[in-house]
Design a protein around this motif. Structure first.
Motif, mmCIF file in Angstrom:
data_model
loop_
_atom_site.group_PDB
_atom_site.id
_atom_site.type_symbol
_atom_site.label_atom_id
_atom_site.label_comp_id
_atom_site.label_asym_id
_atom_site.label_seq_id
_atom_site.Cartn_x
_atom_site.Cartn_y
_atom_site.Cartn_z
ATOM 1 N N GLU A 51 -5.828 -6.567 16.818
ATOM 2 C CA GLU A 51 -6.729 -5.420 16.884
ATOM 3 C C GLU A 51 -6.253 -4.317 15.934
ATOM 4 O O GLU A 51 -6.009 -4.578 14.763
ATOM 5 N N ASP A 52 -6.112 -3.085 16.430
ATOM 6 C CA ASP A 52 -5.792 -1.969 15.532
ATOM 7 C C ASP A 52 -4.367 -2.011 15.003
ATOM 8 O O ASP A 52 -4.024 -1.286 14.057
ATOM 9 N N LEU A 53 -3.495 -2.866 15.572
ATOM 10 C CA LEU A 53 -2.108 -2.974 15.103
ATOM 11 C C LEU A 53 -1.941 -4.060 14.038
ATOM 12 O O LEU A 53 -0.881 -4.166 13.433
ATOM 13 N N ARG A 54 -2.984 -4.845 13.808
ATOM 14 C CA ARG A 54 -2.892 -5.946 12.851
ATOM 15 C C ARG A 54 -2.635 -5.412 11.440
ATOM 16 O O ARG A 54 -3.213 -4.430 11.007
ATOM 17 N N GLY A 55 -1.717 -6.066 10.728
ATOM 18 C CA GLY A 55 -1.391 -5.622 9.376
ATOM 19 C C GLY A 55 -0.540 -6.640 8.650
ATOM 20 O O GLY A 55 -0.670 -7.843 8.859
ATOM 21 N N LYS A 56 0.389 -6.153 7.824
ATOM 22 C CA LYS A 56 1.252 -7.063 7.072
ATOM 23 C C LYS A 56 2.643 -6.472 6.915
ATOM 24 O O LYS A 56 2.837 -5.250 7.001
ATOM 25 N N TYR A 57 3.599 -7.357 6.675
ATOM 26 C CA TYR A 57 4.992 -6.950 6.467
ATOM 27 C C TYR A 57 5.354 -7.097 4.994
ATOM 28 O O TYR A 57 4.960 -8.060 4.333
ATOM 29 N N CYS A 58 6.131 -6.139 4.474
ATOM 30 C CA CYS A 58 6.593 -6.182 3.086
ATOM 31 C C CYS A 58 8.105 -5.994 3.049
ATOM 32 O O CYS A 58 8.629 -5.023 3.616
ATOM 33 N N SER A 59 8.807 -6.912 2.386
ATOM 34 C CA SER A 59 10.249 -6.776 2.199
ATOM 35 C C SER A 59 10.521 -5.834 1.037
ATOM 36 O O SER A 59 9.835 -5.887 0.005
ATOM 37 N N LEU A 60 11.511 -4.983 1.192
ATOM 38 C CA LEU A 60 11.813 -3.995 0.162
ATOM 39 C C LEU A 60 12.153 -4.654 -1.164
ATOM 40 O O LEU A 60 11.760 -4.174 -2.230
ATOM 41 N N LYS A 61 12.845 -5.779 -1.117
ATOM 42 C CA LYS A 61 13.260 -6.447 -2.353
ATOM 43 C C LYS A 61 12.078 -7.027 -3.134
ATOM 44 O O LYS A 61 12.213 -7.361 -4.311
ATOM 45 N N ASP A 62 10.908 -7.129 -2.484
ATOM 46 C CA ASP A 62 9.729 -7.684 -3.143
ATOM 47 C C ASP A 62 8.790 -6.613 -3.688
ATOM 48 O O ASP A 62 7.728 -6.930 -4.227
ATOM 49 N N ILE A 63 9.159 -5.343 -3.531
ATOM 50 C CA ILE A 63 8.298 -4.241 -3.946
ATOM 51 C C ILE A 63 8.854 -3.621 -5.231
ATOM 52 O O ILE A 63 10.046 -3.308 -5.314
ATOM 53 N N THR A 64 8.016 -3.433 -6.235
ATOM 54 C CA THR A 64 8.458 -2.852 -7.497
ATOM 55 C C THR A 64 8.799 -1.374 -7.299
ATOM 56 O O THR A 64 8.376 -0.737 -6.330
ATOM 57 N N ASP A 65 9.571 -0.822 -8.252
ATOM 58 C CA ASP A 65 9.952 0.586 -8.165
ATOM 59 C C ASP A 65 8.728 1.502 -8.172
ATOM 60 O O ASP A 65 8.691 2.508 -7.449
ATOM 61 N N THR A 66 7.728 1.157 -8.964
ATOM 62 C CA THR A 66 6.501 1.966 -9.022
ATOM 63 C C THR A 66 5.770 1.941 -7.691
ATOM 64 O O THR A 66 5.310 2.980 -7.198
ATOM 65 N N GLU A 67 5.684 0.758 -7.093
ATOM 66 C CA GLU A 67 5.021 0.640 -5.784
ATOM 67 C C GLU A 67 5.798 1.392 -4.715
ATOM 68 O O GLU A 67 5.207 2.035 -3.842
ATOM 69 N N GLN A 68 7.128 1.322 -4.787
ATOM 70 C CA GLN A 68 7.946 2.042 -3.809
ATOM 71 C C GLN A 68 7.702 3.543 -3.900
ATOM 72 O O GLN A 68 7.585 4.235 -2.878
ATOM 73 N N MET A 69 7.602 4.061 -5.103
ATOM 74 C CA MET A 69 7.380 5.495 -5.294
ATOM 75 C C MET A 69 6.045 5.922 -4.679
ATOM 76 O O MET A 69 5.962 6.949 -3.995
ATOM 77 N N LYS A 70 5.007 5.125 -4.888
ATOM 78 C CA LYS A 70 3.688 5.439 -4.332
ATOM 79 C C LYS A 70 3.704 5.400 -2.808
ATOM 80 O O LYS A 70 3.103 6.248 -2.145
ATOM 81 N N LEU A 71 4.385 4.401 -2.260
ATOM 82 C CA LEU A 71 4.468 4.274 -0.805
ATOM 83 C C LEU A 71 5.249 5.437 -0.188
ATOM 84 O O LEU A 71 4.911 5.913 0.898
ATOM 85 N N ARG A 72 6.282 5.895 -0.871
ATOM 86 C CA ARG A 72 7.066 7.025 -0.366
ATOM 87 C C ARG A 72 6.260 8.310 -0.417
ATOM 88 O O ARG A 72 6.377 9.158 0.472
ATOM 89 N N GLU A 73 5.462 8.478 -1.438
ATOM 90 C CA GLU A 73 4.622 9.665 -1.545
ATOM 91 C C GLU A 73 3.624 9.738 -0.393
ATOM 92 O O GLU A 73 3.261 10.825 0.058
ATOM 93 N N LYS A 74 3.200 8.581 0.100
ATOM 94 C CA LYS A 74 2.251 8.534 1.208
ATOM 95 C C LYS A 74 2.945 8.555 2.570
ATOM 96 O O LYS A 74 2.278 8.562 3.605
ATOM 97 N N GLY A 75 4.282 8.554 2.572
ATOM 98 C CA GLY A 75 5.031 8.577 3.823
ATOM 99 C C GLY A 75 5.084 7.245 4.533
ATOM 100 O O GLY A 75 5.439 7.173 5.705
ATOM 101 N N ILE A 76 4.743 6.166 3.819
ATOM 102 C CA ILE A 76 4.735 4.843 4.424
ATOM 103 C C ILE A 76 6.104 4.178 4.352
ATOM 104 O O ILE A 76 6.546 3.520 5.292
ATOM 105 N N LEU A 77 6.792 4.372 3.252
ATOM 106 C CA LEU A 77 8.106 3.754 3.041
ATOM 107 C C LEU A 77 9.214 4.782 3.203
ATOM 108 O O LEU A 77 9.053 5.947 2.823
#
Length: 322
Positions: free
Chosen positions: A152-178
């Protein structure tokens, strides 16, 4: 002059302040002790030893440290939390979300966002400084399987930090997700960044309203957030997800101290609440700060939430009055 410098140093680090209060026999006893995960008091004091300006400077490298080294941990905890542990019995209580009353529309429209965070450490593992790289990965893989059970509303996905690029990490941190980069020198000294980025990652639901950080500072950090004033909805999502996870693992807990984590500052309910509000009269800020200091924060999770919500209502009502 040296005496004055020592006084200043003791003011900055609670760990040093209360270590210096110990008798010689107590210090020798501490130095000889080891937990079942081979933690020593020296391990727990690394942040204070390497950073004399640390506020606390004490970390539990496994849950047993809180009891085995209690002659140092307990005075620090009583000081920073302003409680008396001698007569305290911890009570876990998420309460009933139906008992959280909605605010009036006039008050509610002043709330910009709500973010609730709950940290937990799981049984039969030490805290992150004592985890091997294999254990870090083991914890990550274990909860990746558990997250797949969310629906239901908790359904989503998991991401390992080692699989995320530096650019993606920066965007996720700006949104408060990472979580943030490993740059905190106190946590680095404590060993919280050991084997980084192995075993680290995050889970996020489809609406980005529920997040779980894995092996950031503690084993698990549950986050529920909203960009409106719907506290009951935000709190219900957090407690429901936490209870579901708790069905597959046991959280570390102490009869008096509550839920245990790496930092003594983050034990008990281990609940952090952030509410951003729009103030219409910034000139009254000092008065509002004084009002917030007089508010009772409660002791259980639900009492803290309800007391905080009542306080937010008082602060906003006082701000918007003519």
């Amino acid at each position: 002059m040296s005496g004055n410098l020592n006084v200043e140093t003791r003011k900055k680090s609670l760990a040093q302040k209360y270590f210096l209060w110990l008798q010689s026999c107590e210090i020798w006893c501490l130095l000889r002790k080891r937990t079942r995960f081979n933690s020593s008091i020296y391990d727990c004091l690394q942040a204070a030893l390497e950073n004399p300006d640390a506020t606390c400077g004490l970390h539990a490298t496994d849950g047993d440290c809180y009891e085995l080294f209690r002659c140092l941990f307990w005075p620090v905890i009583m000081d920073c939390h302003r409680i008396d542990l001698r007569n305290l019995v911890f009570k876990h209580d998420f309460g009933h979300v139906d008992h959280l009353e909605d605010l009036s529309s006039e008050v509610n429209e002043q709330i910009l966002s709500i973010r609730l965070r709950l940290n937990r450490s799981i049984q039969n593992y030490p805290m992150i400084p004592k985890l091997t790289v294999e254990q870090l990965v083991e914890i990550e893989e274990r909860f990746k399987d558990v997250f797949e059970r969310f629906d239901e509303d908790l359904r989503g996905k998991y991401c390992s930090l080692k699989d995320i690029t530096d650019t993606e990490q920066m965007k996720l941190r700006e949104k408060g997700i990472l979580f943030q980069e490993p740059i905190d020198r106190y946590l680095e000294s404590a060993g919280a960044y050991n084997h980084w980025p192995n075993g680290r990652g995050f889970y996020m639901n489809e609406k980005e309203s529920f997040i779980v950080w894995v092996n950031e500072e503690d084993h698990l950090s549950f986050i529920s957030q909203s960009d409106n004033g719907k506290l009951s909805e935000t709190y219900e999502r957090l407690t429901r997800a936490t209870d579901q996870i708790n069905q597959f693992c046991e959280f570390q807990q102490h009869q008096r101290l509550g839920y245990l984590n790496l930092s003594p500052l983050n034990i008990g309910t281990a609940l952090e609440i952030t509410v951003r509000v729009r103030l219409t009269h910034p000139e009254r800020l000092d008065q509002l700060i004084e009002l917030s200091k007089r508010l009772d924060i409660g002791r259980t999770e639900f009492h803290i939430i309800r007391s905080m919500w009542n306080g937010i209502e008082q602060i906003i009502t006082e701000d918007i009055r003519e």
